[in-house]
Scaffold this active site. Structure first.
Site, PDB file in Angstrom:
ATOM      1  N   LYS A 136       4.329   6.032  25.072  1.00  0.00           N
ATOM      2  CA  LYS A 136       3.674   5.967  26.461  1.00  0.00           C
ATOM      3  C   LYS A 136       3.900   4.461  26.973  1.00  0.00           C
ATOM      4  O   LYS A 136       3.767   4.158  28.068  1.00  0.00           O
ATOM      5  CB  LYS A 136       2.378   6.856  26.456  1.00  0.00           C
ATOM      6  CG  LYS A 136       2.492   8.229  26.268  1.00  0.00           C
ATOM      7  CD  LYS A 136       3.544   8.809  27.334  1.00  0.00           C
ATOM      8  CE  LYS A 136       3.888  10.059  27.409  1.00  0.00           C
ATOM      9  NZ  LYS A 136       4.527  10.797  28.347  1.00  0.00           N
ATOM     10  N   TYR A 193       1.330   8.951  20.028  1.00  0.00           N
ATOM     11  CA  TYR A 193       1.853   9.235  21.325  1.00  0.00           C
ATOM     12  C   TYR A 193       1.656   7.766  22.011  1.00  0.00           C
ATOM     13  O   TYR A 193       2.416   7.645  22.963  1.00  0.00           O
ATOM     14  CB  TYR A 193       0.627  10.057  21.915  1.00  0.00           C
ATOM     15  CG  TYR A 193       0.652  10.559  23.203  1.00  0.00           C
ATOM     16  CD1 TYR A 193       1.663  11.418  23.758  1.00  0.00           C
ATOM     17  CD2 TYR A 193      -0.341  10.469  24.296  1.00  0.00           C
ATOM     18  CE1 TYR A 193       2.046  11.916  25.093  1.00  0.00           C
ATOM     19  CE2 TYR A 193      -0.219  11.035  25.482  1.00  0.00           C
ATOM     20  CZ  TYR A 193       0.914  11.556  26.174  1.00  0.00           C
ATOM     21  OH  TYR A 193       0.934  11.959  27.091  1.00  0.00           O
ATOM     22  N   SER A 247       3.413   8.401  32.203  1.00  0.00           N
ATOM     23  CA  SER A 247       3.129   7.768  31.067  1.00  0.00           C
ATOM     24  C   SER A 247       1.701   8.533  30.808  1.00  0.00           C
ATOM     25  O   SER A 247       1.567   9.830  30.754  1.00  0.00           O
ATOM     26  CB  SER A 247       2.765   6.104  31.132  1.00  0.00           C
ATOM     27  OG  SER A 247       2.242   5.645  29.968  1.00  0.00           O
TER      28      SER A 247
END
Length: 272
Positions: free
Chosen positions: A160, A156, A142
């Site tokens: 994650k 993003y 992550s």
């Protein structure tokens, strides 16, 4: 009981460059055999050559696969299952980030991020988890952005964050098979991907990065190996990111205030 890196085969995605390549080399040096997955055939070949030189005698096999393509992943998993009866672990490391102001990021970038950063890991793990032996390992990479949002990383952060949720669920489901689940959460790391991110970073994001210490891929890989060997679920990589993880968990409003102050300071500087 913490997982011990030893002989056996580990599948590693995103293994041709950066953190994945460093982790692969470290595992091989510790006696592991490897199945490396990445898209770039040339970079994969270079990684294979480097790992063989660092760990003579270890088995290293490479598969070129676009980890944003479900059908390609399915084919790769089937090819792996034809050759391997048992795996020691699956290390999901492939990732993609395209920072920018939310309003300016093309909508299809969000789709690409979900497919690469989240679904790629889901499909690889779903396709191969049945081969992982009792006492094995499944990990996900992550980010610091996976447990706290950061200006400029809207496309993003979602995938994650999702990886940590997936990992928390698998951690419970895999108890019966004694499979360790861990999540690596690196801070800014000097990799080819990071260099690409810098091309589109908003001014504020770049200013935040300046205040953080840049780690090398080898340093992150070493923290990964150490964290896995200690049985850690969340693996942070330096003092700052570890402190942020703990602080965000108990006092998120304080973290927001600190981040907001840094952003406002950067915006004032930008206007000068």
């Amino acid at each position: 009981m913490a997982h011990t890196i030893q002989s056996g085969t580990y599948v590693i995605t995103g293994a041709s460059r950066g953190i994945g390549r460093s982790i692969a080399r470290d595992l091989a040096v510790r006696g592991a055999d490897l199945v490396l997955i990445a898209r770039d055939k040339k970079a994969l070949a270079a990684a294979e050559q480097e790992i063989r030189a660092a760990a003579p005698g270890r088995s290293v096999e490479v598969f070129s696969c676009d980890l944003s393509d479900h059908k390609a992943i399915e084919k790769t998993c089937n090819d792996i299952k034809k050759k391997y009866r048992v795996l020691r672990g699956i290390i999901n490391n492939a990732g993609y980030a395209r920072p920018g102001y939310f309003a300016e990021i093309p909508a299809d970038e969000f789709d690409k991020a979900v497919r690469t950063d989240y679904l790629g890991a889901v499909y690889i793990t779903h396709g191969l988890q049945g081969l992982v032996a009792e006492g094995g390992l499944i990990t996900f990479t992550s980010s610091v952005v996976g447990y706290m949002g950061v200006f400029g990383y809207s496309s993003y952060a979602g995938p994650k964050f999702a990886l940590i949720g997936l990992a928390e669920t698998l951690r419970q489901e895999m108890l019966v098979r004694k499979i360790q689940i861990s999540v690596l959460c690196p801070p800014d790391t000097e990799t080819p991907g990071y260099a690409t991110e810098n091309e589109t970073k908003p001014y504020e994001t770049a200013s935040l990065s300046e205040s953080a210490k840049l780690m090398s891929a080898d340093q992150v890989a070493a923290k990964f190996i150490k964290g896995v060997s200690k049985g850690k679920f969340i693996i942070t990589c330096n003092f700052e990111s570890g402190m942020l993880y703990r602080l965000h968990g108990i006092w998120p409003s304080l973290v927001f205030s600190i981040m907001s102050g840094m952003i406002k300071k950067a915006q004032k500087k930008k206007l000068k």
